[in-house]
Design a protein around this motif. Structure first.
Motif, PDB file in Angstrom:
ATOM      1  N   ASN A 166       0.828  -1.209   0.000  1.00 54.90           N
ATOM      2  CA  ASN A 166       0.000   0.000   0.000  1.00 54.90           C
ATOM      3  C   ASN A 166       0.857   1.252   0.000  1.00 54.90           C
ATOM      4  OD1 ASN A 166      -2.365  -1.450  -0.043  1.00 54.90           O
ATOM      5  ND2 ASN A 166      -2.626  -1.442   2.179  1.00 54.90           N
ATOM      6  N   GLU A 167       2.017   1.159   0.688  1.00 55.33           N
ATOM      7  CA  GLU A 167       2.917   2.311   0.749  1.00 55.33           C
ATOM      8  C   GLU A 167       3.631   2.518  -0.591  1.00 55.33           C
ATOM      9  OE1 GLU A 167       5.493   1.442   3.979  1.00 55.33           O
ATOM     10  OE2 GLU A 167       4.075   2.088   5.533  1.00 55.33           O
ATOM     11  N   LEU A 168       4.036   1.403  -1.212  1.00 54.29           N
ATOM     12  CA  LEU A 168       4.822   1.492  -2.431  1.00 54.29           C
ATOM     13  C   LEU A 168       3.957   1.205  -3.659  1.00 54.29           C
ATOM     14  CD1 LEU A 168       7.643   2.035  -3.418  1.00 54.29           C
ATOM     15  CD2 LEU A 168       8.146  -0.397  -3.233  1.00 54.29           C
ATOM     16  N   GLY A 169       3.276   0.047  -3.630  1.00 57.20           N
ATOM     17  CA  GLY A 169       2.382  -0.327  -4.711  1.00 57.20           C
ATOM     18  C   GLY A 169       3.105  -0.413  -6.040  1.00 57.20           C
ATOM     19  N   PHE A 170       2.362  -0.295  -7.111  1.00 60.01           N
ATOM     20  CA  PHE A 170       2.953  -0.271  -8.447  1.00 60.01           C
ATOM     21  C   PHE A 170       2.984   1.186  -8.888  1.00 60.01           C
ATOM     22  CE2 PHE A 170       3.813  -1.028 -12.790  1.00 60.01           C
ATOM     23  CZ  PHE A 170       4.382  -2.300 -12.856  1.00 60.01           C
ATOM     24  N   ILE A 171       4.181   1.775  -8.855  1.00 60.17           N
ATOM     25  CA  ILE A 171       4.329   3.215  -9.050  1.00 60.17           C
ATOM     26  C   ILE A 171       4.306   3.557 -10.529  1.00 60.17           C
ATOM     27  CG2 ILE A 171       5.889   5.176  -8.725  1.00 60.17           C
ATOM     28  CD1 ILE A 171       6.914   3.719  -6.230  1.00 60.17           C
ATOM     29  N   GLY A 172       3.555   4.577 -10.886  1.00 62.23           N
ATOM     30  CA  GLY A 172       3.575   5.049 -12.258  1.00 62.23           C
ATOM     31  C   GLY A 172       2.423   5.972 -12.590  1.00 62.23           C
ATOM     32  N   GLN A 173       2.736   7.016 -13.344  1.00 67.01           N
ATOM     33  CA  GLN A 173       1.728   7.943 -13.842  1.00 67.01           C
ATOM     34  C   GLN A 173       1.698   7.944 -15.367  1.00 67.01           C
ATOM     35  OE1 GLN A 173      -0.543   9.704 -12.080  1.00 67.01           O
ATOM     36  NE2 GLN A 173       0.202   8.583 -10.291  1.00 67.01           N
ATOM     37  N   ASN A 174       2.558   7.135 -15.968  1.00 68.63           N
ATOM     38  CA  ASN A 174       2.580   6.994 -17.411  1.00 68.63           C
ATOM     39  C   ASN A 174       1.232   6.474 -17.907  1.00 68.63           C
ATOM     40  OD1 ASN A 174       3.104   4.811 -19.744  1.00 68.63           O
ATOM     41  ND2 ASN A 174       4.574   6.490 -19.983  1.00 68.63           N
ATOM     42  N   GLN A 175       0.806   6.904 -19.090  1.00 63.26           N
ATOM     43  CA  GLN A 175      -0.512   6.541 -19.606  1.00 63.26           C
ATOM     44  C   GLN A 175      -0.654   5.033 -19.784  1.00 63.26           C
ATOM     45  OE1 GLN A 175      -3.230   8.484 -19.917  1.00 63.26           O
ATOM     46  NE2 GLN A 175      -1.900  10.033 -18.951  1.00 63.26           N
ATOM     47  N   GLN A 176       0.430   4.362 -20.189  1.00 65.54           N
ATOM     48  CA  GLN A 176       0.384   2.906 -20.326  1.00 65.54           C
ATOM     49  C   GLN A 176       0.150   2.237 -18.967  1.00 65.54           C
ATOM     50  OE1 GLN A 176       3.472   1.187 -23.213  1.00 65.54           O
ATOM     51  NE2 GLN A 176       4.361   3.165 -22.677  1.00 65.54           N
ATOM     52  N   ILE A 177       0.823   2.757 -17.944  1.00 67.25           N
ATOM     53  CA  ILE A 177       0.687   2.202 -16.592  1.00 67.25           C
ATOM     54  C   ILE A 177      -0.705   2.478 -16.050  1.00 67.25           C
ATOM     55  CG2 ILE A 177       1.536   2.312 -14.218  1.00 67.25           C
ATOM     56  CD1 ILE A 177       3.390   0.858 -16.179  1.00 67.25           C
ATOM     57  N   LYS A 178      -1.224   3.676 -16.301  1.00 65.59           N
ATOM     58  CA  LYS A 178      -2.581   3.990 -15.835  1.00 65.59           C
ATOM     59  C   LYS A 178      -3.604   3.052 -16.456  1.00 65.59           C
ATOM     60  CE  LYS A 178      -2.133   8.925 -14.698  1.00 65.59           C
ATOM     61  NZ  LYS A 178      -2.583  10.285 -15.047  1.00 65.59           N
ATOM     62  N   ALA A 179      -3.455   2.776 -17.740  1.00 73.04           N
ATOM     63  CA  ALA A 179      -4.377   1.861 -18.416  1.00 73.04           C
ATOM     64  C   ALA A 179      -4.254   0.449 -17.858  1.00 73.04           C
ATOM     65  CB  ALA A 179      -4.101   1.866 -19.923  1.00 73.04           C
ATOM     66  N   MET A 180      -3.017   0.043 -17.587  1.00 78.84           N
ATOM     67  CA  MET A 180      -2.785  -1.289 -17.030  1.00 78.84           C
ATOM     68  C   MET A 180      -3.407  -1.416 -15.641  1.00 78.84           C
ATOM     69  SD  MET A 180       0.839  -3.065 -16.033  1.00 78.84           S
ATOM     70  CE  MET A 180       0.905  -2.131 -14.492  1.00 78.84           C
ATOM     71  N   LEU A 181      -3.203  -0.408 -14.788  1.00 76.74           N
ATOM     72  CA  LEU A 181      -3.742  -0.454 -13.430  1.00 76.74           C
ATOM     73  C   LEU A 181      -5.268  -0.359 -13.429  1.00 76.74           C
ATOM     74  CD1 LEU A 181      -1.127   1.740 -11.515  1.00 76.74           C
ATOM     75  CD2 LEU A 181      -1.335  -0.752 -11.539  1.00 76.74           C
ATOM     76  N   SER A 182      -5.827   0.322 -14.422  1.00 83.07           N
ATOM     77  CA  SER A 182      -7.284   0.361 -14.554  1.00 83.07           C
ATOM     78  C   SER A 182      -7.831  -1.039 -14.832  1.00 83.07           C
ATOM     79  CB  SER A 182      -7.675   1.321 -15.682  1.00 83.07           C
ATOM     80  OG  SER A 182      -9.076   1.295 -15.895  1.00 83.07           O
TER      81      SER A 182
END
Length: 481
Positions: A166-182
């Motif tokens: 929860n503290e670290l998680g999967f870090i990223g604001q890149n559009q590819q990462i946002k789509a993946m986390l969605s």
């Protein structure tokens, strides 16, 4: 608060019924609060506190077994206010110990003159029998206690793991990462099999943990298996387990496989491409039927496991090479998730660096930070080892840096040199002039740090293969005194 005996009340009641059936006697068990935990039919107040219990109080006080051979004549019964209404003619009792203290009493009682005589004539045998019954109950309490301790420890591990994620998680604001986390948010609560694809070091196991910890199975620990790390002749026993004597060298107690350990949880199969073909066939059957059979076993064991697979290989190419089953590929590729390489999401590098710096500053009790020139160098490196390599580099820098601000001279050569050699024409991206300026400045600062005399500076110039006058010009350029 539950007492130790109350925690195993159902076991004790079944135990009492068995004793009564074997010996044809009336049996009861009370805890340290004088609450009747279990009893046969003739006893009342089951589950309630006994109001008149002088005899049991004596057992707790002396911590020794005792007998009332005749309730009407016993001194201990004379102290009981319920003496004339008591239905018991005689009683023999033994203390139950837990952690070297008396936590309860087990007792055999007589409710008629005939039963009293039988109890009196066989008191030594009954006492010996109660002794062993007391020891068995104590053993059961210890087992439950240790099991609870292990469960608490496991809960702590799970909670710490969840807290860390929860503290670290999967870090990223890149559009590819946002789509993946969605996509991850949509599928986490499902039981469907997931295939995570990505280069080595992109964080496939981290993502698997994120999926598990956002699922209804998060109360249990995710079980991870690296298929490439297990010898081929052991992979089936590791996954599916084996029965005692299944093969030469097998444990006499047998072995529980990873699928059984992951029951009602998640099983993460990393490097699934390395699974031998025979094991692939058995895995396919398990995924289809949700049942496993141990090696040497005759019975199928039902399981409820959510499987997440991961690979850094092109599985379809392996299918063409007859190294991976096509039917297994389609079975595990229900929900495909691809993690992009770090070089294709460079805008996430500063976020990752900052997160890792916080981790290692805390771990090593330091306060390092990255200079803008170093950040530029790190942004322009191609990161063949992806996030794992980046994390290792930050850990390295946290170990070796003593000044607080990380400089170019702190970077390993394999990180710095590709940025200044591979594409020298791309000055806008690599800022070659700036990098070389900073690099040369840092080298000179280190070499001149403890020099005072002209002779010492002459020796530095000689080491660098330049003249003393050139050295002074560079000192002036870089503002080095």
């Amino acid at each position: 608060m539950q007492t130790e005996l109350n925690k195993i009340a159902d076991f004790i009641q079944a135990f009492v019924n068995a004793i009564a059936a074997i010996l044809n006697v009336e049996v009861t068990v009370v805890d340290r609060n004088m609450k009747r935990i279990a009893a046969t039919a003739k006893f009342n107040q089951l589950g309630e506190q006994i109001q008149h219990a002088s005899f049991f109080e004596k057992i707790f006080h002396t911590q020794r077994p005792s007998i009332v051979e005749n309730a009407k004549m016993s001194d201990v019964c004379n102290q009981c206010g319920n003496r004339f209404n008591c239905a018991e003619f005689a009683d023999i009792a033994y203390p139950i110990f837990f952690d070297n203290n008396v936590c309860g009493v087990i007792s055999i009682a007589a409710f008629s003159e005939e039963e009293r005589i039988i109890l009196q004539d066989n008191k030594r045998k009954f006492e010996q029998f109660l002794k062993y019954m007391s020891m068995l109950i104590e053993s059961k309490m210890m087992t439950v206690h240790h099991s609870q301790e292990l469960e608490n420890q496991l809960d702590e591990v799970i909670n710490n793991n969840r807290k860390h994620l929860n503290e670290l998680g999967f870090i990223g604001q890149n559009q590819q990462i946002k789509a993946m986390l969605s996509l991850v948010n949509k599928v986490s609560c499902s039981d469907s099999t997931i295939l995570i694809m990505g280069d080595s070091g992109t964080g496939k196991e981290v993502l698997a943990n994120v999926i598990h910890n956002n699922s209804p199975r998060s109360h249990k620990l995710m079980i991870s298996v690296n298929c490439s790390a297990i010898p081929e002749n052991l992979i089936e026993s590791e996954l599916f387990g084996y029965e005692a004597g299944a093969f030469t060298g097998a444990k006499s107690s047998g072995h529980i496989g990873k699928f059984e350990l992951a029951n009602n949880s998640t099983l993460f199969l990393d490097e699934i491409s390395e699974l031998p073909l025979l094991a692939q066939s058995k895995l396919l059957r398990v995924l289809q039927e949700q049942k496993i059979t141990r090696i040497g076993g005759a019975h199928e064991i039902p399981i409820n496991v959510r499987v997440i697979c991961a690979t850094n290989q092109d599985l379809l190419k392996l299918v063409e090479q007859n190294r991976f089953r096509l039917d297994l590929y389609y079975r595990i590729n229900v929900i495909p998730i691809t993690i992009p390489a770090l070089k294709s999401r460079r805008d996430d590098i500063p976020l990752l660096i900052e997160a890792f710096i916080q981790i290692y500053n805390k771990k090593f009790k330091k306060s390092i930070h990255i200079s803008s020139t170093v950040m530029s160098a790190l942004l322009n490196y191609d990161w063949p080892g992806n996030v794992r390599e980046l994390k290792n580099i930050v850990e390295y820098l946290a170990n070796i840096n003593e000044t607080g601000e990380v400089q170019l001279s702190d970077l390993p050569k394999n990180v710095l040199l590709p940025n200044t050699i591979n594409t020298p024409c791309d000055t806008e991206r690599f800022q070659l002039k700036s990098l070389l300026f900073e690099y040369e400045k840092n080298i000179l600062q280190q070499l001149l740090k403890n020099t005072i005399t002209t002779e010492e500076k002459r020796l530095v110039a000689k080491k660098l293969g330049i003249g003393l006058s050139t050295l002074y010009k560079k000192m002036e350029l870089f503002n080095i005194s």
